[in-house]
Design an enzyme around this catalytic site. Structure first.
Site, PDB file in Angstrom:
ATOM      1  N   GLY A  42      -9.731  69.645 -12.372  1.00 55.60           N
ATOM      2  CA  GLY A  42      -8.675  70.299 -11.615  1.00 55.60           C
ATOM      3  C   GLY A  42      -8.143  69.282 -10.636  1.00 55.60           C
ATOM      4  N   GLU A  43      -8.130  69.655  -9.394  1.00 58.01           N
ATOM      5  CA  GLU A  43      -7.639  68.756  -8.350  1.00 58.01           C
ATOM      6  C   GLU A  43      -8.734  68.632  -7.291  1.00 58.01           C
ATOM      7  OE1 GLU A  43      -5.737  66.003  -7.287  1.00 58.01           O
ATOM      8  OE2 GLU A  43      -4.671  67.050  -8.893  1.00 58.01           O
ATOM      9  N   SER A  44      -9.330  67.454  -7.182  1.00 55.75           N
ATOM     10  CA  SER A  44     -10.526  67.327  -6.338  1.00 55.75           C
ATOM     11  C   SER A  44     -10.250  67.617  -4.865  1.00 55.75           C
ATOM     12  CB  SER A  44     -11.162  65.944  -6.514  1.00 55.75           C
ATOM     13  OG  SER A  44     -10.224  64.931  -6.277  1.00 55.75           O
ATOM     14  N   CYS A  74     -14.517  65.538 -14.724  1.00 49.81           N
ATOM     15  CA  CYS A  74     -13.340  64.933 -14.103  1.00 49.81           C
ATOM     16  C   CYS A  74     -13.310  65.164 -12.588  1.00 49.81           C
ATOM     17  CB  CYS A  74     -12.077  65.433 -14.814  1.00 49.81           C
ATOM     18  SG  CYS A  74     -10.697  64.292 -14.564  1.00 49.81           S
ATOM     19  N   ILE A 129      -7.774  63.010 -18.649  1.00 49.50           N
ATOM     20  CA  ILE A 129      -6.530  63.431 -17.990  1.00 49.50           C
ATOM     21  C   ILE A 129      -6.576  63.010 -16.526  1.00 49.50           C
ATOM     22  CG2 ILE A 129      -5.050  65.390 -17.412  1.00 49.50           C
ATOM     23  CD1 ILE A 129      -6.413  66.908 -19.746  1.00 49.50           C
ATOM     24  N   ARG A 130      -5.797  62.028 -16.187  1.00 46.98           N
ATOM     25  CA  ARG A 130      -5.770  61.505 -14.804  1.00 46.98           C
ATOM     26  C   ARG A 130      -7.205  61.372 -14.265  1.00 46.98           C
ATOM     27  NH1 ARG A 130      -3.630  63.216  -9.874  1.00 46.98           N
ATOM     28  NH2 ARG A 130      -3.552  65.352 -10.557  1.00 46.98           N
ATOM     29  N   HIS A 165     -12.942  65.551 -20.501  1.00 50.06           N
ATOM     30  CA  HIS A 165     -12.962  67.020 -20.582  1.00 50.06           C
ATOM     31  C   HIS A 165     -13.469  67.516 -21.937  1.00 50.06           C
ATOM     32  CE1 HIS A 165     -10.458  67.869 -16.970  1.00 50.06           C
ATOM     33  NE2 HIS A 165      -9.977  66.672 -17.226  1.00 50.06           N
ATOM     34  N   GLU A 167     -14.418  70.368 -22.632  1.00 51.72           N
ATOM     35  CA  GLU A 167     -13.961  71.762 -22.796  1.00 51.72           C
ATOM     36  C   GLU A 167     -12.557  71.850 -23.387  1.00 51.72           C
ATOM     37  OE1 GLU A 167     -14.167  70.054 -20.107  1.00 51.72           O
ATOM     38  OE2 GLU A 167     -12.448  70.439 -18.813  1.00 51.72           O
TER      39      GLU A 167
HETATM   40  N1  GLN Z   1      -6.988  63.251 -10.767  1.00 55.41           N
HETATM   41  C1  GLN Z   1      -7.643  64.484 -10.433  1.00 55.41           C
HETATM   42  C2  GLN Z   1      -8.309  64.375  -9.070  1.00 55.41           C
HETATM   43  O1  GLN Z   1      -8.342  63.310  -8.534  1.00 55.41           O
HETATM   44  C3  GLN Z   1      -8.670  64.877 -11.469  1.00 55.41           C
HETATM   45  C4  GLN Z   1      -7.969  65.238 -12.752  1.00 55.41           C
HETATM   46  C5  GLN Z   1      -8.755  66.148 -13.650  1.00 55.41           C
HETATM   47  O2  GLN Z   1      -9.692  66.823 -13.226  1.00 55.41           O
HETATM   48  N2  GLN Z   1      -8.338  66.198 -14.877  1.00 55.41           N
HETATM   49  O3  GLN Z   1      -8.790  65.348  -8.574  1.00 55.41           O
END
Ligand code: GLN
Length: 210
Positions: A42-44, A74, A129-130, A165, A167
């Protein structure tokens, strides 16, 4: 399954495919009889704020002391890391150092197919993903997968981290591996968990609450 933000239902779907009951935890009182906790992608920064706002950070630290196993995917890896480049760590429960967004922007997301010998006997698909990179691990941490000069999966006795990921792929191998680490009994064996042919990219929708 930490259910504050991120790709929660995709993990729930994978766990249910292995016959594991997934409990979605949103507040401190949800932390009963958990064998393990997955912190999703998600977004940390957002997740870290929500952990503090809902008083869950302290509960995770307390339950970890009592033996709760943790898996971060992630963003979850970033939250569990002992060191985060240019930022303060959040939970600091595994001796690794990470660099956020180390592969570039969302457009630099990619997939790969790799064998992770400790987890599955055959190559499994990986989705980045990112993602962050794990740039260093401590002595009590085992590397599960290294690519070029960085690490993408590692574990200590109680914590598993993957910057990709599982999942979001048809492979149940990492979920099976984590379930075993938690002392649970996944229904699929090593061979059949490599790829679940009944999975598709919309499977998670049956668990979504729209
Ligand atoms: N780039 C996101 C972060 O720094 C992590 C991306 C992800 O969980 N797919 O939180």
């Amino acid at each position: 399954m930490l259910d504050l933000q991120g790709d929660v239902v995709e993990h729930v779907d994978h766990l249910e495919r292995l016959g594991i009951t997934a409990v979605r935890v949103k507040e401190p009182s949800d932390f009963v009889h958990l064998a393990g906790l997955i912190i999703p992608g998600g977004e940390s920064t957002c997740l870290s704020r929500l952990l503090n706002i809902f008083g869950i950070r302290e509960i995770i630290l307390r339950e970890f002391q009592r033996g709760l196993k943790l898996w971060g995917t992630c963003a979850g890896t970033i939250l569990l890391a002992g060191k985060v480049m240019d930022e303060s760590p959040c939970l600091s429960l595994i001796d690794i150092e990470v660099q956020k967004n180390a592969f570039g922007s969302q457009l630099d997301s990619f997939t790969a197919e790799v064998t992770v010998p400790r987890v599955a006997p055959k190559p499994i698909p990986l989705t980045f993903i990112r993602a962050p990179k794990i740039t260093r691990v401590g002595r009590a941490v085992d590397v599960l997968l290294r690519q070029d000069d960085y690490i993408v999966a590692a574990e200590s006795h109680n914590v598993l981290v993957t910057v990709f990921h599982p999942e979001l792929t048809p492979s149940l191998a990492f979920h099976r591996y984590f379930a075993l680490k938690c002392g649970l009994k996944p229904s699929a064996d090593e061979e059949s968990s490599v790829i679940d042919p009944t999975w598709n990219s919309r499977s998670w929708t049956r668990y979504a609450r729209f």
